[in-house]
Write an enzyme that holds these catalytic residues in place. Structure first.
Site, PDB file in Angstrom:
ATOM      1  N   LYS A  71      20.930  -8.723 -23.878  1.00 20.75           N
ATOM      2  CA  LYS A  71      20.693  -9.626 -22.751  1.00 20.75           C
ATOM      3  C   LYS A  71      19.472 -10.484 -23.074  1.00 20.75           C
ATOM      4  O   LYS A  71      18.401  -9.958 -23.397  1.00 20.75           O
ATOM      5  CB  LYS A  71      20.466  -8.830 -21.469  1.00 20.75           C
ATOM      6  CG  LYS A  71      20.112  -9.703 -20.262  1.00 20.75           C
ATOM      7  CD  LYS A  71      19.715  -8.853 -19.062  1.00 20.75           C
ATOM      8  CE  LYS A  71      19.164  -9.721 -17.938  1.00 20.75           C
ATOM      9  NZ  LYS A  71      18.641  -8.922 -16.803  1.00 20.75           N
ATOM     10  N   LYS A  77      12.913 -13.498  -6.620  1.00 21.15           N
ATOM     11  CA  LYS A  77      12.066 -12.315  -6.738  1.00 21.15           C
ATOM     12  C   LYS A  77      10.721 -12.556  -6.050  1.00 21.15           C
ATOM     13  O   LYS A  77      10.285 -13.709  -5.896  1.00 21.15           O
ATOM     14  CB  LYS A  77      11.795 -12.009  -8.218  1.00 21.15           C
ATOM     15  CG  LYS A  77      13.007 -11.563  -9.015  1.00 21.15           C
ATOM     16  CD  LYS A  77      12.631 -11.355 -10.472  1.00 21.15           C
ATOM     17  CE  LYS A  77      13.828 -10.953 -11.316  1.00 21.15           C
ATOM     18  NZ  LYS A  77      14.245  -9.568 -11.072  1.00 21.15           N
ATOM     19  N   ASP A 122      20.161 -12.174  -8.181  1.00 19.99           N
ATOM     20  CA  ASP A 122      19.215 -11.488  -9.069  1.00 19.99           C
ATOM     21  C   ASP A 122      19.894 -10.359  -9.845  1.00 19.99           C
ATOM     22  O   ASP A 122      19.262  -9.722 -10.681  1.00 19.99           O
ATOM     23  CB  ASP A 122      18.031 -10.939  -8.263  1.00 19.99           C
ATOM     24  CG  ASP A 122      16.871 -10.517  -9.153  1.00 19.99           C
ATOM     25  OD1 ASP A 122      16.773 -11.034 -10.283  1.00 19.99           O
ATOM     26  OD2 ASP A 122      16.072  -9.661  -8.724  1.00 19.99           O
ATOM     27  N   GLU A 165      22.018 -10.820 -12.173  1.00 23.45           N
ATOM     28  CA  GLU A 165      22.637 -11.835 -13.035  1.00 23.45           C
ATOM     29  C   GLU A 165      22.992 -11.296 -14.422  1.00 23.45           C
ATOM     30  O   GLU A 165      23.913 -11.801 -15.069  1.00 23.45           O
ATOM     31  CB  GLU A 165      21.720 -13.050 -13.178  1.00 23.45           C
ATOM     32  CG  GLU A 165      20.654 -12.993 -14.262  1.00 23.45           C
ATOM     33  CD  GLU A 165      19.611 -11.888 -14.067  1.00 23.45           C
ATOM     34  OE1 GLU A 165      19.046 -11.436 -15.077  1.00 23.45           O
ATOM     35  OE2 GLU A 165      19.381 -11.477 -12.915  1.00 23.45           O
ATOM     36  N   ARG A 169      24.425  -8.618 -15.492  1.00 23.12           N
ATOM     37  CA  ARG A 169      25.788  -8.082 -15.625  1.00 23.12           C
ATOM     38  C   ARG A 169      26.837  -9.197 -15.651  1.00 23.12           C
ATOM     39  O   ARG A 169      27.913  -9.023 -16.223  1.00 23.12           O
ATOM     40  CB  ARG A 169      26.058  -7.079 -14.505  1.00 23.12           C
ATOM     41  CG  ARG A 169      26.090  -7.667 -13.124  1.00 23.12           C
ATOM     42  CD  ARG A 169      25.832  -6.626 -12.044  1.00 23.12           C
ATOM     43  NE  ARG A 169      24.439  -6.202 -12.048  1.00 23.12           N
ATOM     44  CZ  ARG A 169      23.937  -5.269 -11.229  1.00 23.12           C
ATOM     45  NH1 ARG A 169      24.726  -4.663 -10.366  1.00 23.12           N
ATOM     46  NH2 ARG A 169      22.666  -4.944 -11.291  1.00 23.12           N
TER      47      ARG A 169
END
Length: 503
Positions: free
Chosen positions: A270, A282, A352, A354, A356
């Site tokens: 990632k 966030k 948030d 994101e 996956r």
């Protein structure tokens, strides 16, 4: 710094400093006994003063020891003779590093491989020495206008071993340790680079340079945003569509000489170079640390470098799944439904979550390589940090044998992982009323439900997921990348690539 393993004659071997092990109750190691005889009992006389008790963490530096060829003798406390763990061994190494930083010693002779360390042979004791020294000596000052003068701990470290066979093992251990340390340093440097510099295109340029440097073993492909969309990777594209730094999927192909695996091992990292959380923004506290959301990609980059350095006879494909998760008028939204490359639809409940979305499309994309196995490495969930802290990475998989292999690699390297379950009941948490699946599963078991989500896109091969959200970096004043889990994954790969050795 140069490293050398050899069977030394301590009576005549010259150095600026020799490092000897002393156990509790001033029990001498074999090398210390030998030097005590050479010095005509001088070491015993010094220890009789009881200023030094041999506890782990203690050290005593002696100058001009009679009849000894070395300029200094450094006594290091090693605790109980037969009760040393790998953790203890590293604490012992740290003790002599602290002393070496205070003196000027060009040539250092270390006699610590004779220690009994639980489940660690001569190969691993030498590896640990070198890897620990290079790790402690790491610094990142690329963006400081004033760079401190940082003298080397030494010019040469001679690692004393007891036999010529051990010397040959030492040559291999040093080679492996230096290559792995080089890859870890490269991964740390990438992860520590600020997000205004370390963008997807920056990472692509690093891979291009890597490919040029190791052109015999490495080739690459950079898939841009337009092609990501053309491939039908709409979940991946959605994450980065709100940023001016558009996503790039960067594939690194490593093929060693006469590879032993016909089907490639695939590592997916990632690579979110900055994660604001998107519309589900966030909190500001700790937001600067979200440059580390590309740590999985930096780990894969470091591993590909190590493979090329060691020229392991393997086929490995590394995928750096890069992008930024930013707010903008084109950002994806909570409530959106997005079609993935697999054809499955995903209801977005939290922008948030994101990582996956990026990974699910890459997991589908790599099916075309007919892989032997796939491992993804991702700073995926805060829930994993809550569950395991910064000690162990989360491990989830659809294959019990793969789990066992990774657990064994973890045990050997002390790069800890913990296997979490994916019971059928957890999958119910990511059901959606209006799409095939939702991208979050509620407030509980977040690390598990994230892996359950990914597993739906990894049904055609053996797959493991490493959640490194708690282990990829350290926070606070000394915030820095750790380079984990490179040690774990390199052990896993070396076990496969070096079948004629017992590592």
């Amino acid at each position: 710094m140069n490293f050398l393993a050899k069977n030394c004659n301590l009576k005549i071997e010259k150095s600026d400093c020799i490092i000897l092990a002393i156990f509790e109750t001033n029990d001498f190691s074999e090398s210390a006994k030998e030097l005590d005889i050479v010095s005509k009992g001088y070491l015993s006389k010094i220890l009789n003063y009881k200023d030094f008790n041999g506890n782990i963490g203690e050290s005593l530096l002696l100058y001009n020891v009679p009849y000894v060829s070395c300029r200094r003798v450094l006594l290091i406390g090693c605790g109980k003779r037969l009760y040393l763990s790998t953790y203890d061994y590293k604490k012992i190494l740290q003790s002599f590093i602290i002393v070496l930083k205070k003196i000027t010693a060009k040539i250092v002779l270390i006699c610590l491989t004779e220690l009994f360390v639980y489940e660690q042979d001569i190969y691993w004791k030498i590896r640990i020495i070198i890897e620990h020294i290079t790790s402690v000596n790491y610094f990142f000052d690329e963006f400081k206008s004033y760079k401190k003068n940082r003298p080397e701990l030494f010019k040469e470290l001679i690692i004393n071993v007891s036999t010529e066979i051990d010397s040959k093992i030492g040559v291999m251990a040093i080679k492996h340790a230096l290559a792995i340390s080089l890859g870890i340093k490269a991964a740390k440097n990438l992860a520590n680079t600020p997000p205004n510099v370390c963008t997807p295109s920056y990472l692509a340029n690093q891979v291009i340079n890597l490919s040029k440097q190791y052109s015999k073993w490495i080739s690459h492909e950079v898939i841009n945003y337009e092609k990501i969309i053309k491939l039908g990777m709409f979940a991946y594209a959605a994450v980065g569509q709100g940023s001016s730094n558009k996503p790039l999927m960067i594939n690194i192909n490593y093929k060693g000489k006469n590879p032993i695996n016909s089907k490639p091992i695939i590592l997916i990292g990632k690579g979110v170079t900055f994660d604001s959380g998107g519309i589900s923004i966030k909190p500001s506290s700790g937001l600067h640390e979200m440059k580390y959301d590309m740590s999985g990609a930096s780990v894969v980059y470091g591993i590909m470098l190590i493979l090329a350095e060691l020229q392991l006879p393997l086929r490995v494909i590394g995928v750096l799944a890069t992008g930024e998760n930013m707010l903008g008028d084109s950002s994806f939204r909570p409530g959106d439904i997005i079609k993935t490359m697999s054809g499955k639809t995903v209801e977005i409940l939290d922008t948030d979550a994101e990582g996956r979305l990026i990974l699910c499309d890459v997991l589908t994309f790599v099916e075309k390589f007919s892989p032997e196995l796939v491992i993804d490495i991702a700073t995926l969930t805060g829930a994993c940090v809550i569950a395991l802290g910064n000690i162990a990475s989360g491990l989830l998989s659809n294959d019990q044998l793969l789990i066992q292999e990774l657990l064994e690699a973890s045990e050997i390297t002390n790069d800890k992982v913990w296997n979490l379950p994916m019971f059928t009941e957890y999958f119910k948490k990511i059901k959606s009323n209006i799409a095939d699946i939702s991208n979050i599963g509620g407030n509980s078991a977040g690390a598990i439900t994230a892996a359950c989500f990914l597993s739906k896109f990894a049904k055609k091969y053996r797959w493991a997921h490493l959640d490194i959200a708690g282990t990829a970096w350290t926070s606070g004043k000394k915030m820095s990348s750790t380079g984990r889990p490179i040690l774990l994954l390199m052990q896993f790969l070396m076990r496969r690539g070096l079948t004629n050795t017992n590592i």
